[in-house]
Write a protein that holds these residues in place. Sequence first.
Motif, PDB file in Angstrom:
ATOM      1  N   ALA A  18       1.451  10.500   4.885  1.00 19.34           N
ATOM      2  CA  ALA A  18       1.779   9.406   3.965  1.00 19.34           C
ATOM      3  C   ALA A  18       1.762   8.084   4.716  1.00 19.34           C
ATOM      4  O   ALA A  18       2.317   7.973   5.813  1.00 19.34           O
ATOM      5  CB  ALA A  18       3.153   9.635   3.342  1.00 19.34           C
ATOM      6  N   HIS A  19       1.124   7.086   4.113  1.00 21.60           N
ATOM      7  CA  HIS A  19       1.057   5.743   4.690  1.00 21.60           C
ATOM      8  C   HIS A  19       1.676   4.761   3.705  1.00 21.60           C
ATOM      9  O   HIS A  19       1.355   4.769   2.513  1.00 21.60           O
ATOM     10  CB  HIS A  19      -0.401   5.362   4.973  1.00 21.60           C
ATOM     11  CG  HIS A  19      -0.574   3.919   5.341  1.00 21.60           C
ATOM     12  ND1 HIS A  19      -1.337   3.035   4.606  1.00 21.60           N
ATOM     13  CD2 HIS A  19      -0.072   3.198   6.378  1.00 21.60           C
ATOM     14  CE1 HIS A  19      -1.305   1.843   5.172  1.00 21.60           C
ATOM     15  NE2 HIS A  19      -0.546   1.910   6.248  1.00 21.60           N
TER      16      HIS A  19
ATOM     17  N   GLU B 284       0.849  -1.195   0.000  1.00 25.33           N
ATOM     18  CA  GLU B 284       0.000   0.000   0.000  1.00 25.33           C
ATOM     19  C   GLU B 284       0.883   1.243   0.000  1.00 25.33           C
ATOM     20  O   GLU B 284       1.925   1.276   0.660  1.00 25.33           O
ATOM     21  CB  GLU B 284      -0.894   0.060   1.247  1.00 25.33           C
ATOM     22  CG  GLU B 284      -1.908  -1.036   1.387  1.00 25.33           C
ATOM     23  CD  GLU B 284      -2.717  -0.882   2.661  1.00 25.33           C
ATOM     24  OE1 GLU B 284      -3.313   0.209   2.862  1.00 25.33           O
ATOM     25  OE2 GLU B 284      -2.733  -1.827   3.459  1.00 25.33           O
ATOM     26  N   ARG B 285       0.449   2.247  -0.744  1.00 26.60           N
ATOM     27  CA  ARG B 285       1.041   3.590  -0.648  1.00 26.60           C
ATOM     28  C   ARG B 285      -0.107   4.567  -0.869  1.00 26.60           C
ATOM     29  O   ARG B 285      -0.569   4.770  -1.986  1.00 26.60           O
ATOM     30  CB  ARG B 285       2.139   3.788  -1.698  1.00 26.60           C
ATOM     31  CG  ARG B 285       2.564   5.239  -1.922  1.00 26.60           C
ATOM     32  CD  ARG B 285       3.162   5.890  -0.674  1.00 26.60           C
ATOM     33  NE  ARG B 285       3.251   7.331  -0.840  1.00 26.60           N
ATOM     34  CZ  ARG B 285       2.353   8.197  -0.388  1.00 26.60           C
ATOM     35  NH1 ARG B 285       1.273   7.771   0.263  1.00 26.60           N
ATOM     36  NH2 ARG B 285       2.510   9.489  -0.579  1.00 26.60           N
ATOM     37  N   ASN B 286      -0.577   5.137   0.230  1.00 21.77           N
ATOM     38  CA  ASN B 286      -1.689   6.060   0.134  1.00 21.77           C
ATOM     39  C   ASN B 286      -1.547   7.156   1.182  1.00 21.77           C
ATOM     40  O   ASN B 286      -0.663   7.105   2.038  1.00 21.77           O
ATOM     41  CB  ASN B 286      -3.031   5.323   0.288  1.00 21.77           C
ATOM     42  CG  ASN B 286      -3.061   4.404   1.507  1.00 21.77           C
ATOM     43  OD1 ASN B 286      -2.252   4.536   2.421  1.00 21.77           O
ATOM     44  ND2 ASN B 286      -3.996   3.471   1.537  1.00 21.77           N
ATOM     45  N   ASP B 287      -2.381   8.154   1.077  1.00 23.81           N
ATOM     46  CA  ASP B 287      -2.413   9.239   2.044  1.00 23.81           C
ATOM     47  C   ASP B 287      -3.667   9.068   2.892  1.00 23.81           C
ATOM     48  O   ASP B 287      -4.765   8.856   2.363  1.00 23.81           O
ATOM     49  CB  ASP B 287      -2.428  10.594   1.336  1.00 23.81           C
ATOM     50  CG  ASP B 287      -1.178  10.817   0.494  1.00 23.81           C
ATOM     51  OD1 ASP B 287      -0.131  10.233   0.829  1.00 23.81           O
ATOM     52  OD2 ASP B 287      -1.259  11.561  -0.500  1.00 23.81           O
ATOM     53  N   VAL B 288      -3.499   9.139   4.222  1.00 23.99           N
ATOM     54  CA  VAL B 288      -4.600   8.852   5.135  1.00 23.99           C
ATOM     55  C   VAL B 288      -4.658   9.913   6.227  1.00 23.99           C
ATOM     56  O   VAL B 288      -3.646  10.548   6.553  1.00 23.99           O
ATOM     57  CB  VAL B 288      -4.424   7.457   5.784  1.00 23.99           C
ATOM     58  CG1 VAL B 288      -4.416   6.356   4.730  1.00 23.99           C
ATOM     59  CG2 VAL B 288      -3.145   7.404   6.612  1.00 23.99           C
TER      60      VAL B 288
ATOM     61  N   THR C 273       6.889   8.321  -4.230  1.00 27.52           N
ATOM     62  CA  THR C 273       6.153   7.499  -5.191  1.00 27.52           C
ATOM     63  C   THR C 273       6.364   6.001  -4.965  1.00 27.52           C
ATOM     64  O   THR C 273       7.294   5.576  -4.270  1.00 27.52           O
ATOM     65  CB  THR C 273       6.595   7.837  -6.625  1.00 27.52           C
ATOM     66  OG1 THR C 273       7.960   7.413  -6.806  1.00 27.52           O
ATOM     67  CG2 THR C 273       6.486   9.333  -6.901  1.00 27.52           C
ATOM     68  N   ASP C 274       5.493   5.216  -5.599  1.00 30.29           N
ATOM     69  CA  ASP C 274       5.642   3.763  -5.573  1.00 30.29           C
ATOM     70  C   ASP C 274       7.001   3.350  -6.118  1.00 30.29           C
ATOM     71  O   ASP C 274       7.666   2.457  -5.568  1.00 30.29           O
ATOM     72  CB  ASP C 274       4.546   3.097  -6.409  1.00 30.29           C
ATOM     73  CG  ASP C 274       3.161   3.295  -5.816  1.00 30.29           C
ATOM     74  OD1 ASP C 274       3.018   4.088  -4.865  1.00 30.29           O
ATOM     75  OD2 ASP C 274       2.217   2.658  -6.305  1.00 30.29           O
TER      76      ASP C 274
ATOM     77  N   THR D  55       4.325  13.262   1.298  1.00 26.97           N
ATOM     78  CA  THR D  55       3.251  12.567   0.582  1.00 26.97           C
ATOM     79  C   THR D  55       3.530  12.439  -0.917  1.00 26.97           C
ATOM     80  O   THR D  55       2.787  11.738  -1.620  1.00 26.97           O
ATOM     81  CB  THR D  55       1.900  13.283   0.783  1.00 26.97           C
ATOM     82  OG1 THR D  55       2.037  14.662   0.403  1.00 26.97           O
ATOM     83  CG2 THR D  55       1.450  13.193   2.238  1.00 26.97           C
TER      84      THR D  55
END
Length: 252
Positions: free
Chosen positions: A140-141, A117-121, A168-169, A165
């Motif tokens: 950034a998570h 996972e790479r997302n902002d939460v 990147t992947d 954030t």
Amino acid sequence: MTNEGQLPSDLFLDLDRSGPMPLYFQVASRIEETIRSGVLPPGARLENEIALGERLGLSRPTIRRAIQDLVDKGLLVRRRGIGTQVVHGPVTRKVELTSLYDDLAQGSQVPTTKLLERNDVPASDVVAEALGVAPGTVVAHIRRVRFAEDVPMAVLENYLPPEFTDITDTDLQAHGLYQLLRGRGVTMRVAKQRIGARAATGDEADLLEIEDGDPVLTMSRTAYDASGRAVEYGVHCYRPDRYSFEVTLVDK
């Protein structure tokens, strides 16, 4: 060793089946010699316990205990769906401000990463307190599995302040997280860290190729830069048969 992963039968021709030395210990010692001498290289697979026991005329419990002895020494690893495999020695990590990626690379093991996972939460209360931001702040998570020589070592979950954030992947697949932070001018000076143990969840067991409920080592860490600002909060779990922590104690 053949392509099927058979140990040579003549390795066990002179086993003492009536003496005081336990058979499992003799079998484990012979296999250990072949691993340490390089006859069985990292990545080589052993045939299963039943086949090996039948071929050598030994009981399955004897073979199982011999193999478990080598697993405990970090010379073999059991991989669900793959079998028993020769591996590099286990990673012993000094409790210092380094990353697992750095430790593996310095130990001449090839680290690879599977990004989950790479997302902002929105920051939870726990994450917000660790990073020194308001609850609900977008952070950034990142969640990854770290491998060494294709064997899963750890499930890593990290949270970073809002200014990161844009990571990147692609960045995360190619580099360790601390490498990326250092490349952005972050100088990490100190960290608060807690080490523990618990049972693996079903998801963690699948990712680490262990059984549901098997023990895992855990570590939570908040790292701070030279100004005292929190730059990373991580919650990780590790396979204890492939990883350990080393602490040096000094008398004051």
